[in-house]
Design a protein around this motif. Structure first.
Motif, PDB file in Angstrom:
ATOM      1  N   UNK A   1      39.472  39.394  26.629  1.00 56.94           N
ATOM      2  CA  UNK A   1      38.367  40.352  26.603  1.00 56.94           C
ATOM      3  C   UNK A   1      38.777  41.657  25.928  1.00 56.94           C
ATOM      4  N   UNK A   2      37.801  42.390  25.456  1.00 56.23           N
ATOM      5  CA  UNK A   2      37.984  43.758  24.955  1.00 56.23           C
ATOM      6  C   UNK A   2      38.250  44.643  26.177  1.00 56.23           C
ATOM      7  N   UNK A   3      39.391  45.344  26.185  1.00 60.23           N
ATOM      8  CA  UNK A   3      39.762  46.079  27.393  1.00 60.23           C
ATOM      9  C   UNK A   3      38.912  47.332  27.600  1.00 60.23           C
ATOM     10  N   UNK A   4      38.137  47.717  26.573  1.00 58.01           N
ATOM     11  CA  UNK A   4      37.201  48.825  26.761  1.00 58.01           C
ATOM     12  C   UNK A   4      35.874  48.320  27.274  1.00 58.01           C
ATOM     13  N   UNK A   5      35.426  47.225  26.682  1.00 59.33           N
ATOM     14  CA  UNK A   5      34.122  46.674  27.059  1.00 59.33           C
ATOM     15  C   UNK A   5      34.132  46.202  28.510  1.00 59.33           C
ATOM     16  N   UNK A   6      35.234  45.468  28.892  1.00 55.30           N
ATOM     17  CA  UNK A   6      35.253  44.857  30.224  1.00 55.30           C
ATOM     18  C   UNK A   6      36.286  45.460  31.188  1.00 55.30           C
ATOM     19  N   UNK A   7      37.212  46.261  30.640  1.00 52.96           N
ATOM     20  CA  UNK A   7      38.284  46.803  31.479  1.00 52.96           C
ATOM     21  C   UNK A   7      37.759  47.692  32.587  1.00 52.96           C
ATOM     22  N   UNK A   8      38.292  47.479  33.797  1.00 50.39           N
ATOM     23  CA  UNK A   8      37.809  48.242  34.951  1.00 50.39           C
ATOM     24  C   UNK A   8      36.768  47.471  35.730  1.00 50.39           C
ATOM     25  N   UNK A   9      36.239  46.421  35.088  1.00 46.70           N
ATOM     26  CA  UNK A   9      35.223  45.615  35.766  1.00 46.70           C
ATOM     27  C   UNK A   9      35.697  44.206  36.079  1.00 46.70           C
ATOM     28  N   UNK A  10      36.834  43.821  35.511  1.00 44.52           N
ATOM     29  CA  UNK A  10      37.350  42.446  35.665  1.00 44.52           C
ATOM     30  C   UNK A  10      38.840  42.535  35.979  1.00 44.52           C
ATOM     31  N   UNK A  11      39.330  41.708  36.887  1.00 40.42           N
ATOM     32  CA  UNK A  11      40.766  41.725  37.207  1.00 40.42           C
ATOM     33  C   UNK A  11      41.584  41.305  35.987  1.00 40.42           C
ATOM     34  N   UNK A  12      42.610  42.072  35.675  1.00 40.87           N
ATOM     35  CA  UNK A  12      43.475  41.790  34.528  1.00 40.87           C
ATOM     36  C   UNK A  12      44.671  40.929  34.983  1.00 40.87           C
ATOM     37  N   UNK A  13      44.792  39.688  34.483  1.00 40.25           N
ATOM     38  CA  UNK A  13      45.875  38.794  34.918  1.00 40.25           C
ATOM     39  C   UNK A  13      47.277  39.378  34.706  1.00 40.25           C
ATOM     40  N   UNK A  14      47.468  40.195  33.664  1.00 35.58           N
ATOM     41  CA  UNK A  14      48.791  40.794  33.449  1.00 35.58           C
ATOM     42  C   UNK A  14      49.116  41.785  34.563  1.00 35.58           C
ATOM     43  N   UNK A  15      48.090  42.489  35.037  1.00 37.28           N
ATOM     44  CA  UNK A  15      48.280  43.387  36.180  1.00 37.28           C
ATOM     45  C   UNK A  15      48.649  42.571  37.426  1.00 37.28           C
ATOM     46  N   UNK A  16      47.997  41.439  37.599  1.00 35.28           N
ATOM     47  CA  UNK A  16      48.305  40.574  38.750  1.00 35.28           C
ATOM     48  C   UNK A  16      49.773  40.136  38.683  1.00 35.28           C
ATOM     49  N   UNK A  17      50.242  39.766  37.475  1.00 39.08           N
ATOM     50  CA  UNK A  17      51.644  39.345  37.316  1.00 39.08           C
ATOM     51  C   UNK A  17      52.584  40.478  37.732  1.00 39.08           C
ATOM     52  N   UNK A  18      52.282  41.691  37.260  1.00 34.03           N
ATOM     53  CA  UNK A  18      53.117  42.849  37.603  1.00 34.03           C
ATOM     54  C   UNK A  18      53.088  43.103  39.114  1.00 34.03           C
ATOM     55  N   UNK A  19      51.919  42.969  39.672  1.00 36.63           N
ATOM     56  CA  UNK A  19      51.701  43.206  41.102  1.00 36.63           C
ATOM     57  C   UNK A  19      52.506  42.201  41.942  1.00 36.63           C
ATOM     58  N   UNK A  20      52.481  40.944  41.546  1.00 38.50           N
ATOM     59  CA  UNK A  20      53.248  39.926  42.275  1.00 38.50           C
ATOM     60  C   UNK A  20      54.736  40.280  42.214  1.00 38.50           C
TER      61      UNK A  20
END
Ligand code: BES
Ligand code: MN
Length: 444
Positions: A202-221
């Motif tokens: 996805x475009x991180x401006x168009x959808x960012x903040x509204x959809x969970x980012x899998x790379x963030x999930x990886x970092x979080x784990x």
């Protein structure tokens, strides 16, 4: 055989690009196994290649006679991948000698440590015509991927591999003037987590903040593996951990290589890890959770405003007695399945594993091995644990009832698994001498 001939045998062995994890190297593992078989035959041993679903196992024996002690000598001819290739000063499969050091992938781990035993037995035979004990060489091509086919092979071939003790050089010394015998190895459990989010990038401006980012999930784990004291937070992770003994803590404080030297070796200005334990205690006797790979999203030059559809994390856990790798993976899986990230699916995949190992460091056979090492190296020899894993060692204990004499010939700066892996030629030749001494000592 002359020293020159022994060295050129070593060079031949190193030229096989026997990377076990990558199937494009399969022919080189086959070639290396055939080469080993031919060497064993030339020494007058009976040698066989045992096929497996992946890489062949080489077994060689002298004529076994009743009433003699039996010795199993184990090693591996496979190596780790060479990447990043650009950080090597010389091509990894074209061995390069500079002073006492020989540089090549596998020079220390493990070709330069199993070969001294092969050459040692050969030298003994040349001098005495007959070996003083029943010998079995077992050289595999899958150690670096967890020995998946060797473990069932040992279970099915207990008679063939029957022995009083196992001899293995696949560990390290404490320093150039500080040889060591290892009485415990950590186990390992590996896994991979795939994080699947939106159906496409996805475009991180168009959808960012509204959809969970899998790379963030990886970092979080990754970030949730440990608490602020670097204690692993996965429930039940420490359930079966045996405390280290007071004498071990005391002995390790006396080792000639301490935290300052370790910092120099690894190139950092501070060490870090679980609170309440020294460096050696942490790497030898405490379990860990480690991120071996993490990825997702744009990795190229510059920036890209993308919200990637997926990401992944590769984890491994180093385990100590009495942790069980399969049980640990159950706990990890339960933990991962309990993590909830809206709009993301987590896929958990178990990887290879190996049990931790420990034996009695003060047994008579350990004492006589220690005496041989001191005689050959001329230095005080230390009894240590190691943080690395050799997955089949505990299988030998369970299936053959045999402990392992882990006599390391590599130096701590051998750069195993890294670019510019190297081996001390002095230690290589000392290893040949040591093997011959051990044959005599262990026959008694
Ligand atoms: N030789 C090492 C194990 C080792 C290294 C023991 C240093 C003690 C000190 C062995 O070849 C190795 O790298 N094993 C792997 C096993 C794994 C891939 C299952 C390891 O420890 O990562
Ligand atoms: Mn290795």
């Amino acid at each position: 055989m002359s020293k020159e001939a022994q060295l050129s045998t070593y060079l031949e062995f190193l030229r096989f690009a026997s990377v076990s994890t990558d199937s494009s190297f399969t022919p080189h593992l086959r070639g290396c196994a055939e080469w080993l078989k031919a060497r064993f035959l030339k020494m007058g041993l009976k040698a066989t290649i045992h096929e497996t679903p992946r890489h062949p196992i080489v077994v060689a024996q002298n004529e076994h006679k009743a009433g003699r002690k039996s010795l199993l000598i184990y090693g591996h001819y496979d190596v780790q991948p060479v990447d990043p290739l650009n950080l090597w000063d010389h091509p990894p499969f074209e061995p390069h000698i500079d002073g006492d050091k020989i540089y090549a992938r596998g020079s220390a781990d493990n070709k330069g440590q199993i070969l001294p035993h092969i050459l040692g037995v050969e030298a003994y035979l040349a001098q005495h015509k007959e070996l003083p004990l029943n010998i079995t060489f077992l050289v595999e091509g899958e150690e670096e991927i967890g020995s998946p086919n060797l473990k069932p092979f040992v279970e099915k071939n207990r008679d063939l591999l029957k022995c009083d003790v196992v001899l293995v050089s696949d560990t390290s010394m404490v320093g150039p003037e500080a040889p060591a015998i290892t009485y415990a190895l950590r186990g390992i459990a590996t896994c991979e987590i795939k994080i699947k989010g939106p159906s496409h990038d996805l475009h991180s401006g168009v959808n960012g903040g509204g959809v969970t980012n899998p790379a963030w999930v990886a970092a979080r784990i990754g970030a949730q593996l440990h608490d602020e004291n670097f204690h692993v937070q996965i429930p039940h992770f420490y359930d079966d951990v045996k405390a280290l003994a007071d004498w071990e803590r005391e002995e390790w404080k006396k080792l000639p290589v301490q935290e300052k030297e370790v910092m120099e070796q690894v190139g950092v200005d501070a060490l870090y890890g679980e609170k309440g334990f020294s460096y050696y205690e942490r790497v030898w006797a405490r379990p860990t959770a480690e991120i071996n790979g993490i990825g997702g999203g744009y990795q190229g030059e510059g920036s890209k405003t993308v919200l990637p559809k997926e990401a992944q994390v590769k984890l491994s856990f180093r385990l100590v007695p009495d942790q069980n790798p399969e049980r640990i993976l159950d706990h990890v899986e339960t933990w991962v399945k309990g993590l909830k990230f809206p709009g993301c699916k987590l896929e958990f995949k178990r990887g290879h594993s190996g049990k931790p190992y420990i034996c009695n460091p003060k047994s008579p056979i350990m004492e006589s091995t220690l005496a041989c090492v001191e005689e050959v190296f001329g230095d005080k020899t230390f009894l240590i644990r190691e943080g690395g894993s050799i997955p089949v060692i505990q299988t030998f204990k369970e299936q053959l009832g045999a402990d392992s004499l882990l006599v390391g010939l590599a130096l701590p700066d051998c750069l195993a698994h890294a670019p510019n892996e190297n081996m001390s030629l002095r230690n290589f030749f000392k290893g040949i001498e040591l093997c011959q001494k051990l044959l005599t000592a262990l026959a008694k």
